[in-house]
Design an enzyme around this catalytic site. Structure first.
Site, PDB file in Angstrom:
ATOM      1  N   SER B 157      37.353 -14.838  21.783  1.00 40.54           N
ATOM      2  CA  SER B 157      38.739 -14.795  21.325  1.00 40.54           C
ATOM      3  C   SER B 157      39.548 -15.909  22.012  1.00 40.54           C
ATOM      4  O   SER B 157      39.151 -17.073  21.995  1.00 40.54           O
ATOM      5  CB  SER B 157      39.318 -13.407  21.606  1.00 40.54           C
ATOM      6  OG  SER B 157      40.559 -13.249  20.998  1.00 40.54           O
ATOM      7  N   ASP B 322      35.420  -9.044  11.503  1.00 39.47           N
ATOM      8  CA  ASP B 322      36.567  -9.535  12.276  1.00 39.47           C
ATOM      9  C   ASP B 322      37.570 -10.156  11.304  1.00 39.47           C
ATOM     10  O   ASP B 322      37.258 -11.121  10.616  1.00 39.47           O
ATOM     11  CB  ASP B 322      36.066 -10.583  13.279  1.00 39.47           C
ATOM     12  CG  ASP B 322      37.162 -11.088  14.211  1.00 39.47           C
ATOM     13  OD1 ASP B 322      38.343 -10.760  13.990  1.00 39.47           O
ATOM     14  OD2 ASP B 322      36.819 -11.816  15.161  1.00 39.47           O
ATOM     15  N   HIS B 355      37.291  -7.476  15.446  1.00 40.57           N
ATOM     16  CA  HIS B 355      37.418  -8.496  16.481  1.00 40.57           C
ATOM     17  C   HIS B 355      36.838  -8.020  17.815  1.00 40.57           C
ATOM     18  O   HIS B 355      36.269  -8.806  18.571  1.00 40.57           O
ATOM     19  CB  HIS B 355      38.901  -8.853  16.631  1.00 40.57           C
ATOM     20  CG  HIS B 355      39.156 -10.005  17.536  1.00 40.57           C
ATOM     21  ND1 HIS B 355      38.596 -11.245  17.318  1.00 40.57           N
ATOM     22  CD2 HIS B 355      39.902 -10.134  18.660  1.00 40.57           C
ATOM     23  CE1 HIS B 355      38.998 -12.076  18.278  1.00 40.57           C
ATOM     24  NE2 HIS B 355      39.782 -11.427  19.092  1.00 40.57           N
TER      25      HIS B 355
END
Lengths: 199, 393
Positions: B157, B322, B355
């Protein structure tokens, strides 16, 4: 260092040192690994099989997870010296469009595919009356990924109709059987068709 | 947990603090004259200091990536599933460094630290950080630890964005970059979600323009909302459906506005715990760093030109469900890398976890990650062996 598949052993001769290569359906990365170790080739393999992708990564071959049926639109025109597709053209939704796409991205391309006019296939079909099953075509008709089987002659007709120039042609036989007849009558005695094509 | 520390854990770890007195110039034009970075290390640095791996954390991460601070800890560090002996980032082979980024609230200098100019906490006066600032500060930490070249810089991320920025800013100081569930820059939708989170915090009456510490309070309510909305974007519709469905807390609906559905209860719990442990100014700052991240901007918007600076090998991983940083976002990076002729491998891993998948055990993800890091370690050890073979004269 040697290549285990006879078609790969033949086509590596057609790839120049230090060239940029895209290998479509690169499998476990055997060809690219050979090329980067022996010829300093810079390449990427495209693959969708989980296991094979991991194998490529483990041996340091650049591999990108991508479904070839979605096209190559993420690659620019003429950005590679050579685009290779071994034993996968017959599994594409549209082999003709794939061939055009390969020659948009690459200056040249190499394709290999099982020759359906190989005498064993003909014999199997003629005598048994069933779709041929062999070492190079191991699936049954209902579960085979090979949805567009063709022959040496079919492929050459396609190239002609699209104005594509065949630079090289070779015959790959699984048991390394190099018989004078395979080169004389490839459509009958050649098990695997190998072509180098350009526009 | 744990009654006993698991065998494949790095065990009990202790954070350390590095103090820096050389001013750090920031992207915003300001500078930090002095600052501290809190970090942890796992594994052993080899003789030629070549086996160091830097872990960059995401939005709410900390320096505590693996192991336990005490035998009584209920949970290990945030990436314990992937860091440890025999794990993807194998601490038998690598020396792993993870820090809390500047502006954080876990021990590195940030809004909750004392501002030497005023003698009070920085609060909203703490400068807005960018990913570039973080990478520069991480490079200072590398100098401090005498690490010239990272064997790999790794992150998921926002952490993946730092790994990417490292490859562009310091191409000679890392051999490999692992960029997981990241994006080359935020989309309008991503920024919009961040803005909702910020508004939730800033409109809390207890926010006091960021000077809540002076009023001995925290904008609990706003932080809670911010976390709730953020958390929704970390999960997938599928994983939420799987976990909660439309399950009710009691047997029937009550035609009221109290917690009725399990998912409401879960979100409130997430929000509550987060709001007690995380600093609101840090949250604002971290979301801004995300919004501003755009390495292509300095190269006329051309990401492949930006990445042409890089020299490292790359591994990119995305996750099928995601939607915060969807696989297509990772593929933008991959395409820019192939166009720039960089070495890159990419896989999109099937996972129901949205995610958050980058934090969660997953067989295929582990196989890919291990294969890549294993090769990094093999090459290092091979090079070391070769060096060792040189006869002394």
């Amino acid at each position: 260092m040697h290549l285990t598949r006879p078609d790969l052993a033949i086509i590596q001769n057609w790839i120049k040192p230090s060239s940029r290569v895209l290998d479509l359906g690169c499998g476990n990365g055997e060809l690219l690994y050979f090329l980067q170790e022996q010829k300093q080739v810079h390449g990427y393999g495209l693959e969708i099989d989980d296991q094979k992708i991991t194998e490529c990564i483990a041996k340091g071959v650049n591999v990108i997870e991508q479904n070839l049926d979605d096209g190559l639109s993420n690659f620019k025109d003429q950005s590679y010296d050579m685009v290779v597709m071994t034993q996968a053209l017959q599994a594409m939704k549209r082999p003709d469009l794939m061939l055009e796409e390969m020659l948009r991205v690459g200056k040249e391309c190499i394709v290999t595919f099982p020759n359906f006019a190989y005498w064993r296939c003909r014999f199997y079909l003629a005598v048994k009356g069933e779709m041929p099953v062999s070492k190079s075509l191991p699936h049954t008709w209902y579960n085979t990924p090979n949805i567009h089987l063709s022959t040496f002659r079919d492929f050459e007709q396609l190239c002609q109709s699209r104005n594509l120039r065949i630079i090289d042609r070779a015959v790959g036989n699984s048991e390394h059987e190099s018989h004078w007849a395979t080169n004389m009558w490839p459509n009958l005695f050649g098990e695997v068709a190998i072509y180098r094509v350009t526009r | 947990m744990p009654n006993a520390i698991p065998e494949d854990s790095v065990g009990i770890v202790e954070p350390q603090i590095a103090r820096f007195n050389t001013p750090l110039e920031l992207t915003c034009g300001r500078k930090l004259d002095r600052y501290e970075l809190i970090y942890e290390t796992y594994g052993t640095l080899n003789a030629d200091r070549s086996n160091a791996v830097l872990i960059c954390h995401a939005l709410s991460g900390t320096h505590h990536a693996a192991g336990y601070h005490s035998p009584d800890d209920r949970k290990p560090g945030w990436w314990d599933a992937y860091i440890g002996p025999g794990k993807c980032i194998d601490t038998n082979r690598f020396y792993v460094v993870c820090l809390n980024n500047l502006g954080g609230c876990s021990g590195s200098t940030g809004p909750t630290s004392i501002n030497p100019d005023s003698g009070k906490t920085f609060g909203p006066d703490f400068p807005v950080m960018t990913v570039t600032d973080w990478v520069n500060s991480q490079a200072c930490l590398a100098d401090y630890l005498n690490i010239d070249i990272w064997a790999a810089v790794v992150g998921g991320s926002l952490g993946g964005m730092q790994a990417l920025q490292w490859s562009i800013l310091y191409p000679n100081r890392l051999l490999n970059a692992v960029v997981i569930a990241a994006a080359p820059r935020l989309s309008a939708q991503n920024i919009a979600f961040n803005e909702v989170a910020r508004q939730a915090i800033m409109s809390d009456q207890e926010f006091y323009d960021g000077r809540y510490a002076d009023h001995d309070t925290i904008p609990r309510h706003g932080l809670r909302l911010a976390r709730m909305v953020g958390h929704i974007t970390y999960l997938s519709e599928h994983s939420m459906g799987d976990k909660f469905g439309r399950d009710l807390r009691s047997d029937k609906i009550n035609f009221g506005y109290d917690v009725e559905f399990q998912v409401e209860s879960y979100l409130r719990y997430q929000g509550d715990t987060f709001s007690e442990s995380f600093d609101a100014n840090t949250y604002l700052l971290m979301t801004k760093a995300l919004d501003y991240f755009d390495p292509a901007a300095s190269f006329g918007g051309d990401l492949s030109k930006a990445l042409a600076q890089a020299k490292s090998n790359f591994l990119l991983v995305s996750f099928s469900t995601d939607w915060r940083f969807a696989p297509a976002r990772s593929e933008e990076i991959v395409n820019a890398l192939t166009e720039a002729g960089r070495h890159v491998s990419y896989a999109c891993v099937e996972s129901p976890h949205g995610h958050d998948a980058f934090l969660i055990p997953n067989e295929r993800y582990e196989a890919i990650f291990s294969a890549f890091m294993g090769r990094v370690a093999d090459k290092l050890e091979h090079a070391n062996k070769k060096q060792g073979e040189v006869p002394c004269i």
